[in-house]
Design an enzyme around this catalytic site. Structure first.
Site, short mmCIF file in Angstrom:
data_model
loop_
_atom_site.label_atom_id
_atom_site.label_comp_id
_atom_site.label_asym_id
_atom_site.label_seq_id
_atom_site.Cartn_x
_atom_site.Cartn_y
_atom_site.Cartn_z
N LYS A 197 0.81 -1.22 0.00
CA LYS A 197 0.00 0.00 0.00
C LYS A 197 0.85 1.27 0.00
CE LYS A 197 -3.92 -2.15 -0.04
NZ LYS A 197 -3.64 -3.51 0.30
C1 LIG Z 1 -10.00 -2.42 -1.23
C2 LIG Z 1 -9.40 -3.19 -0.10
N1 LIG Z 1 -10.10 -3.33 1.04
C3 LIG Z 1 -9.61 -3.98 2.09
C4 LIG Z 1 -8.37 -4.57 2.04
C5 LIG Z 1 -7.88 -5.35 3.22
O1 LIG Z 1 -6.69 -4.86 3.73
P1 LIG Z 1 -5.67 -5.86 4.47
O2 LIG Z 1 -4.98 -6.65 3.41
O3 LIG Z 1 -4.75 -4.94 5.20
O4 LIG Z 1 -6.45 -6.70 5.37
C6 LIG Z 1 -7.59 -4.46 0.90
C7 LIG Z 1 -6.26 -5.09 0.80
O5 LIG Z 1 -5.68 -5.25 -0.22
C8 LIG Z 1 -8.12 -3.75 -0.21
O6 LIG Z 1 -7.42 -3.63 -1.35
#
Ligand SMILES: Cc1ncc(COP(=O)(O)O)c(C=O)c1O
Length: 442
Positions: A197
């Site tokens: 990210k």
């Molecule tokens: C649009 C979106 N929402 C939620 C998440 C969830 O984040 P995490 O991977 O930190 O749990 C991601 C992760 O790639 C995402 O791209």
């Protein structure tokens, strides 16, 4: 005659031209060393976690922030804090990451997906109201790939129906809509700190809100539902509600703090790289660069292009054309390939509706009352069209810059000047995708 690499020619680029993300600076080392020097490595209220919460709340312009072990956990915490439960429906976009929809299931609610806008690839506000029922509790707009969702019409509909708005800003740190930071429009917002990210802690998540009630409840959910004694400030080991172990740790929080100091700078490089690609790729017939509305700041977590065979002047079914071009670009040495390969509701999880322990729960709560749920792909034609025709051009993150972007454009030109060769190799056993080491992940 130019020979494409897929036809046995020399590749245009080599892997060594790409640099990895994240960019580590002395600030990262300073904060990480603080953790090692103090020896405090965990704890919901440990110093790095606390400071990250203050700094992120300040950076976004929100009153409160909680850090947690993932973006997925932050989404779940927000839904739990909003009082979502069995039989409730949660609306989100059909083109997103699984967690935007599965967080509803984690709270025993039912995800409902809405198709996307063909230009922005964000949830289509014109299709939103038709998805609302008396069971709808929450709308989760996703700021997809770094581009803010169209928040004005979404908020208008949410207010009309008295719905909680949870922004999924996992991919959009620093993005703005009409001059305001994403994360400040809804009742709460989630950001991911995953290694890929724009703001990276390795793993982790952030939940922001201006609502003290949401803050307190989410904070309980984050740590077993366990109450803290108001006088002694010690844990009571008496859970008042259902909670989870969703705490973050000091090392990821420290890294995220160091990265935050460079977020704007790094986002500006992403934007400059994206603009460079868009300017040049947009001149190639058949390549459709991403669109950014004039009142939004896109922070390009990912850079998509779509392909259009007709505009490229060839007779080819759209999906096959994308596959042929993607393979040819990949063999030229480009880091290209799809992210989501299908609209999220068409994944097996939603098609089978097996649910918890293959009981069909939580859908069964409402299906027992005669309410039917289906996730038929025909409800998401734009998301399906996108998945047929797009690819991600990886490597637009810093420290990569204009020089690499020009090389990427060169490879696109080469392939589009030799589409007959690309199409002749459409069935070759080539598997495009990013080199995961580009982002330091296996
Ligand atoms: C649009 C979106 N929402 C939620 C998440 C969830 O984040 P995490 O991977 O930190 O749990 C991601 C992760 O790639 C995402 O791209």
């Amino acid at each position: 005659m130019t020979k494409l690499a897929i036809a046995g020619g020399e590749p245009e680029l080599s892997r060594s031209e790409y640099k990895n993300w994240p960019v580590i600076t002395a600030d990262d080392r300073r904060f990480v060393n603080e953790v090692l020097d103090t020896g405090i490595v965990c704890g919901a209220t440990a110093p790095q976690c606390k400071k990250l919460e203050e700094e992120w709340a300040h950076s976004v312009g929100a009153k409160y922030c909680l850090t947690t072990c993932s973006g997925t956990a932050a989404l779940h915490m927000a839904l739990a804090a909003a009082g979502v439960g069995p039989g409730d429906e949660v609306i989100t976009s059909a083109f997103t990451f699984l967690a935007s929809g599965s967080c509803a299931l984690h709270q025993n609610a039912i995800p409902v997906f809405v198709d996307i806008d063909p230009k922005t690839y964000n949830i289509d506000p014109n299709k939103l109201e038709a998805a609302i029922t008396e069971r709808t509790k929450v709308i989760i707009p996703v700021h997809i790939q770094g581009l803010p969702a169209d928040m004005d019409p979404i908020l208008k509909i949410a207010r009309k129906h008295k719905l909680f708005v949870l922004e999924d800003a996992a991919q959009a740190h620093g993005a703005t809509y009409k001059g305001r930071n994403v994360g400040t429009f809804g009742d709460a917002a989630e950001f991911s700190l995953n290694a890929l990210k724009n703001l990276c802690g390795g793993e982790g998540g952030l939940l922001v809100t201006n609502d003290e009630h949401i803050l307190k409840k989410a904070s309980l959910v984050r740590c077993f539902g366990d109450e803290i004694d108001e006088v002694s400030h010690r844990r009571k080991y008496n859970a008042s509600i259902l909670g989870y172990m969703y705490r973050n740790q000091e090392l990821p929080a420290a890294l995220a703090r160091g990265q935050l100091m460079h977020l704007d700078y790094n986002n500006n490089i992403r934007i400059a790289n994206a603009n460079c690609l868009t300017r040049e790729l947009g001149k190639i017939p058949g390549v459709i660069p991403p669109y950014c509305p004039p009142d939004s700041k896109h922070v390009y977590f990912m850079y998509n292009v779509r392909f259009d065979s007709k505009a490229a002047g060839v007779e080819c079914e759209p999906r096959r054309f994308r596959i042929a071009v993607e393979k040819a670009l990949y063999k030229e040495g480009l880091q290209v390939g799809q992210w989501q390969t299908m609209p999220v509701p068409t994944q097996d999880l939603f098609q089978s509706k097996l649910g918890y322990g293959a009981t069909g729960y939580p859908w069964s709560v409402n299906e027992a009352k005669g309410i039917k749920y289906n996730y038929n792909v025909c409800q998401y034609p734009v998301a399906q069209m996108l998945c047929d025709t797009y690819t991600v051009v990886h490597g637009i993150h810093p420290p990569n810059g204009c020089a690499l972007m020009k090389r990427i454009v060169g490879a696109f030109r080469k392939v589009f000047q030799n589409l007959d060769q690309a199409l002749a190799h459409a069935d070759d056993p080539v598997f495009p995708g990013m080199d995961s080491n580009l982002y330091g992940v296996a």
